[in-house]
Motif scaffolding. Structure first.
Motif, PDB file in Angstrom:
ATOM      1  N   PHE A   1      38.054  48.040  41.890  1.00  0.00           N
ATOM      2  CA  PHE A   1      37.800  46.543  41.444  1.00  0.00           C
ATOM      3  C   PHE A   1      36.353  46.435  40.829  1.00  0.00           C
ATOM      4  O   PHE A   1      35.755  45.651  40.893  1.00  0.00           O
ATOM      5  CB  PHE A   1      37.930  45.751  42.850  1.00  0.00           C
ATOM      6  CG  PHE A   1      39.415  45.776  43.143  1.00  0.00           C
ATOM      7  CD1 PHE A   1      40.201  44.825  42.886  1.00  0.00           C
ATOM      8  CD2 PHE A   1      39.728  46.476  44.213  1.00  0.00           C
ATOM      9  CE1 PHE A   1      41.285  44.499  43.419  1.00  0.00           C
ATOM     10  CE2 PHE A   1      41.042  46.446  44.634  1.00  0.00           C
ATOM     11  CZ  PHE A   1      41.809  45.712  44.130  1.00  0.00           C
ATOM     12  N   GLY A   2      35.856  47.442  40.114  1.00  0.00           N
ATOM     13  CA  GLY A   2      34.714  47.418  39.508  1.00  0.00           C
ATOM     14  C   GLY A   2      34.494  47.187  38.054  1.00  0.00           C
ATOM     15  O   GLY A   2      33.669  47.255  37.373  1.00  0.00           O
ATOM     16  N   GLY A   3      35.800  46.644  37.512  1.00  0.00           N
ATOM     17  CA  GLY A   3      35.905  46.346  36.149  1.00  0.00           C
ATOM     18  C   GLY A   3      35.681  45.131  35.819  1.00  0.00           C
ATOM     19  O   GLY A   3      35.324  44.206  36.642  1.00  0.00           O
ATOM     20  N   PHE A   4      36.384  44.548  34.723  1.00  0.00           N
ATOM     21  CA  PHE A   4      36.262  43.094  34.243  1.00  0.00           C
ATOM     22  C   PHE A   4      37.471  42.196  35.139  1.00  0.00           C
ATOM     23  O   PHE A   4      38.471  41.805  34.045  1.00  0.00           O
ATOM     24  CB  PHE A   4      36.097  42.836  33.021  1.00  0.00           C
ATOM     25  CG  PHE A   4      34.848  43.009  32.179  1.00  0.00           C
ATOM     26  CD1 PHE A   4      33.783  41.987  31.956  1.00  0.00           C
ATOM     27  CD2 PHE A   4      34.266  44.466  32.206  1.00  0.00           C
ATOM     28  CE1 PHE A   4      32.701  42.504  31.541  1.00  0.00           C
ATOM     29  CE2 PHE A   4      32.957  44.440  31.567  1.00  0.00           C
ATOM     30  CZ  PHE A   4      32.171  43.567  31.212  1.00  0.00           C
ATOM     31  N   ASP A   5      37.466  42.333  36.316  1.00  0.00           N
ATOM     32  CA  ASP A   5      38.739  41.700  36.727  1.00  0.00           C
ATOM     33  C   ASP A   5      38.598  40.370  36.992  1.00  0.00           C
ATOM     34  O   ASP A   5      37.687  39.671  37.028  1.00  0.00           O
ATOM     35  CB  ASP A   5      39.157  42.139  38.349  1.00  0.00           C
ATOM     36  CG  ASP A   5      39.270  43.838  38.231  1.00  0.00           C
ATOM     37  OD1 ASP A   5      39.870  44.291  37.166  1.00  0.00           O
ATOM     38  OD2 ASP A   5      38.616  44.365  39.233  1.00  0.00           O
ATOM     39  N   ALA A   6      39.727  39.413  36.837  1.00  0.00           N
ATOM     40  CA  ALA A   6      39.803  38.013  36.955  1.00  0.00           C
ATOM     41  C   ALA A   6      39.402  37.491  38.065  1.00  0.00           C
ATOM     42  O   ALA A   6      40.197  37.632  39.249  1.00  0.00           O
ATOM     43  CB  ALA A   6      41.084  37.614  36.333  1.00  0.00           C
ATOM     44  N   PRO A   7      38.371  36.709  38.357  1.00  0.00           N
ATOM     45  CA  PRO A   7      38.015  35.782  39.563  1.00  0.00           C
ATOM     46  C   PRO A   7      39.096  34.937  39.861  1.00  0.00           C
ATOM     47  O   PRO A   7      39.934  34.463  39.176  1.00  0.00           O
ATOM     48  CB  PRO A   7      36.729  35.235  39.221  1.00  0.00           C
ATOM     49  CG  PRO A   7      36.190  35.796  38.115  1.00  0.00           C
ATOM     50  CD  PRO A   7      37.203  36.316  37.305  1.00  0.00           C
ATOM     51  N   LEU A   8      39.419  34.637  41.311  1.00  0.00           N
ATOM     52  CA  LEU A   8      40.364  34.081  41.732  1.00  0.00           C
ATOM     53  C   LEU A   8      40.191  32.305  41.547  1.00  0.00           C
ATOM     54  O   LEU A   8      41.293  31.734  41.465  1.00  0.00           O
ATOM     55  CB  LEU A   8      40.710  34.245  43.111  1.00  0.00           C
ATOM     56  CG  LEU A   8      41.137  35.716  43.392  1.00  0.00           C
ATOM     57  CD1 LEU A   8      41.592  36.050  44.993  1.00  0.00           C
ATOM     58  CD2 LEU A   8      42.566  36.154  42.583  1.00  0.00           C
ATOM     59  N   GLY A   9      38.953  31.892  41.898  1.00  0.00           N
ATOM     60  CA  GLY A   9      38.764  30.615  41.978  1.00  0.00           C
ATOM     61  C   GLY A   9      39.326  29.967  43.104  1.00  0.00           C
ATOM     62  O   GLY A   9      39.647  30.438  44.090  1.00  0.00           O
ATOM     63  N   HIS A  10      39.406  28.526  42.952  1.00  0.00           N
ATOM     64  CA  HIS A  10      40.036  28.047  43.912  1.00  0.00           C
ATOM     65  C   HIS A  10      39.440  27.813  45.346  1.00  0.00           C
ATOM     66  O   HIS A  10      40.095  27.944  46.501  1.00  0.00           O
ATOM     67  CB  HIS A  10      41.716  28.232  43.929  1.00  0.00           C
ATOM     68  CG  HIS A  10      42.098  27.712  42.696  1.00  0.00           C
ATOM     69  ND1 HIS A  10      42.381  28.577  41.606  1.00  0.00           N
ATOM     70  CD2 HIS A  10      43.008  26.698  42.387  1.00  0.00           C
ATOM     71  CE1 HIS A  10      42.830  28.298  40.549  1.00  0.00           C
ATOM     72  NE2 HIS A  10      43.323  27.103  40.995  1.00  0.00           N
ATOM     73  N   GLY A  11      38.127  28.174  45.377  1.00  0.00           N
ATOM     74  CA  GLY A  11      37.343  28.315  46.460  1.00  0.00           C
ATOM     75  C   GLY A  11      37.481  29.544  47.168  1.00  0.00           C
ATOM     76  O   GLY A  11      36.918  29.876  48.386  1.00  0.00           O
ATOM     77  N   TRP A  12      37.946  30.925  46.451  1.00  0.00           N
ATOM     78  CA  TRP A  12      38.029  32.070  47.208  1.00  0.00           C
ATOM     79  C   TRP A  12      37.107  32.984  46.244  1.00  0.00           C
ATOM     80  O   TRP A  12      36.660  32.664  45.209  1.00  0.00           O
ATOM     81  CB  TRP A  12      39.321  32.641  46.797  1.00  0.00           C
ATOM     82  CG  TRP A  12      40.565  31.676  47.587  1.00  0.00           C
ATOM     83  CD1 TRP A  12      41.444  31.105  47.046  1.00  0.00           C
ATOM     84  CD2 TRP A  12      40.864  32.092  48.805  1.00  0.00           C
ATOM     85  NE1 TRP A  12      42.368  30.563  48.054  1.00  0.00           N
ATOM     86  CE2 TRP A  12      41.799  31.229  49.220  1.00  0.00           C
ATOM     87  CE3 TRP A  12      40.528  32.619  50.284  1.00  0.00           C
ATOM     88  CZ2 TRP A  12      42.594  31.139  50.143  1.00  0.00           C
ATOM     89  CZ3 TRP A  12      41.168  32.655  51.229  1.00  0.00           C
ATOM     90  CH2 TRP A  12      42.248  31.738  51.537  1.00  0.00           C
ATOM     91  N   THR A  13      36.479  33.796  47.037  1.00  0.00           N
ATOM     92  CA  THR A  13      35.686  35.057  46.684  1.00  0.00           C
ATOM     93  C   THR A  13      36.322  36.003  46.408  1.00  0.00           C
ATOM     94  O   THR A  13      36.566  36.912  47.267  1.00  0.00           O
ATOM     95  CB  THR A  13      34.396  35.252  47.201  1.00  0.00           C
ATOM     96  OG1 THR A  13      33.532  34.084  47.381  1.00  0.00           O
ATOM     97  CG2 THR A  13      33.450  36.249  46.652  1.00  0.00           C
ATOM     98  N   GLY A  14      36.912  36.355  45.221  1.00  0.00           N
ATOM     99  CA  GLY A  14      37.858  37.268  45.109  1.00  0.00           C
ATOM    100  C   GLY A  14      38.248  37.705  43.504  1.00  0.00           C
ATOM    101  O   GLY A  14      37.776  36.978  42.758  1.00  0.00           O
ATOM    102  N   SER A  15      38.967  38.567  43.315  1.00  0.00           N
ATOM    103  CA  SER A  15      39.487  38.973  42.068  1.00  0.00           C
ATOM    104  C   SER A  15      41.027  39.572  41.882  1.00  0.00           C
ATOM    105  O   SER A  15      41.415  40.151  42.713  1.00  0.00           O
ATOM    106  CB  SER A  15      38.467  39.790  41.252  1.00  0.00           C
ATOM    107  OG  SER A  15      38.288  40.970  41.972  1.00  0.00           O
ATOM    108  N   PHE A  16      41.306  39.421  40.490  1.00  0.00           N
ATOM    109  CA  PHE A  16      42.837  39.907  40.428  1.00  0.00           C
ATOM    110  C   PHE A  16      42.917  41.226  39.270  1.00  0.00           C
ATOM    111  O   PHE A  16      42.036  41.094  38.275  1.00  0.00           O
ATOM    112  CB  PHE A  16      43.577  38.949  39.957  1.00  0.00           C
ATOM    113  CG  PHE A  16      45.149  39.512  39.989  1.00  0.00           C
ATOM    114  CD1 PHE A  16      45.846  39.373  41.068  1.00  0.00           C
ATOM    115  CD2 PHE A  16      45.770  39.896  38.833  1.00  0.00           C
ATOM    116  CE1 PHE A  16      47.184  39.816  41.000  1.00  0.00           C
ATOM    117  CE2 PHE A  16      47.044  40.500  38.788  1.00  0.00           C
ATOM    118  CZ  PHE A  16      47.633  40.265  39.896  1.00  0.00           C
TER     119      PHE A  16
END
Length: 359
Positions: A108-123
């Motif tokens: 998960f070190g690349g340009f992954d898409a942030p989840l948003g909607h109140g979460w700290t995460g990525s896809f």
């Protein structure tokens, strides 16, 4: 009259026998065809992962594939779900644990898409991937305001068929992750605030996805003014949105998107991992004697609440591919440090961190 009653009772008995026989035969067919095993495995999902698994979301993700769970969280803090049919290559692996103990974020070190909607995460999913049926997601939960006190969960899925180029599939995988992480947090006593259901899940930014520097609206926005960009030879940017994520990136590039400067923010386990790499690379004595790093690489840190821990912010001047020993652009050390400070402060504010300072 009695004869009529007798015939009626005999008809009722025969009907009942036929009904029971049909039910038994149907049950036998259901059993022999594997239907019972599939039903049993499917029911097992409701108690999988010590009851934390979002079974309904998992069923939606894999549609009509029969699934079975194979492990509790256990010592390695992972739980798996797989297809009950050996001919179907589909499944899901969930990892969870305290943020200070989790290190499996290398993917998960690349340009992954942030989840948003109140979460700290990525896809993480590359649209041009050779394996469109595989994707991953990560989310961090802050269990309190104490720095480093949080949980992290990752999900890696293989659909077996179809692909994550379908936005519905991406939304369903994120639902599996966030719902399972929420249940895990509640059961383990982590009083973390939860976000909303994530819709319109993005994909990882490809290296070819660059835009003019003046069009930057995300992680690269506002880092350079027009005059500085021209002086540095910066014409394009590669960026992600400004929603909080474990890893946030921005690359400033040349006219055709060639990478010149890369900015990155790391939080939680990602920061721990990156600090180890930084310690291995840097020469402390040289850094103290010369504040202008010859290779144009600088770092800042900031103390963050909860899962963020001690964040690490970096900028690197990327090397010329034809001559790896020579930095491609002429380095404006003072301007580079100022740009890193702006990048770090904006990201830190999103995560609720203190003001970033030099390492």
């Amino acid at each position: 009259m009695s004869d009529v009653r007798f015939r009626h009772k005999r008809w009722v008995r025969r009907t009942a026998v036929w009904t029971v026989t049909a039910a038994v035969l149907a049950g036998g067919v259901f059993w022999v065809s594997g239907g019972y095993a599939a039903w049993r495995d499917d029911r097992a999902l409701d108690s999988a992962c010590e009851g934390d698994l979002a079974a309904g979301a998992v069923r939606e993700l894999f549609d009509d594939i029969h699934l079975t769970s194979s492990a509790r969280w256990g010592d390695r803090r992972h739980c798996t779900v797989g297809a009950s049919d050996d001919d179907t290559d589909a499944g899901l692996v969930l990892w969870s644990g305290r943020t200070e103990r989790m290190t499996n974020l290398e993917d998960f070190g690349g340009f992954d898409a942030p989840l948003g909607h109140g979460w700290t995460g990525s896809f993480r999913f590359a649209p041009d991937s050779d394996a469109p049926d595989k994707a991953g997601a990560v989310v961090m939960l802050s269990c309190g305001k104490e720095s480093g006190y949080g949980q992290l969960m990752t999900a890696e899925a293989d659909l077996g068929r179809g692909g994550f180029d379908d936005p519905v599939a991406r939304e369903r995988l994120v639902a599996v992750l966030t719902e399972t992480a929420s249940a895990y947090a509640r059961r383990t006593g982590c009083a973390a605030p939860m976000g909303e259901r994530v819709k319109d899940v993005g994909v990882s930014t490809a290296r070819t996805d660059h835009k003019p520097v003046a069009a930057a609206t995300g992680s690269c926005a506002g880092l350079l003014d027009g005059k500085t960009a021209t002086g540095w030879g910066v014409r394009t940017v590669q960026e992600i949105s400004t929603d909080p994520a474990p890893v946030e990136n921005c690359v400033l590039g040349g006219p055709r998107g060639a990478s010149l400067y890369e900015f990155a923010a790391h939080y939680g386990p990602a920061a721990v991992w990156e600090r180890r790499r930084l310690d291995e690379r840097r020469d402390d004595d040289t850094a103290r004697a010369n504040p202008d790093a010859p290779n144009g690489a600088y770092a800042l840190t900031a103390r963050c609440p909860g899962a963020g821990g001690t964040a690490l912010y970096q900028v690197e001047t990327l090397l010329d591919e034809d001559d790896p020993k020579r930095a491609a652009p002429v380095v404006d050390h003072r301007g580079l440090r100022a740009a890193l400070q702006r990048f770090a402060e904006r990201s830190a504010k999103t995560h609720g961190c203190e003001t970033p300072r030099a390492v």
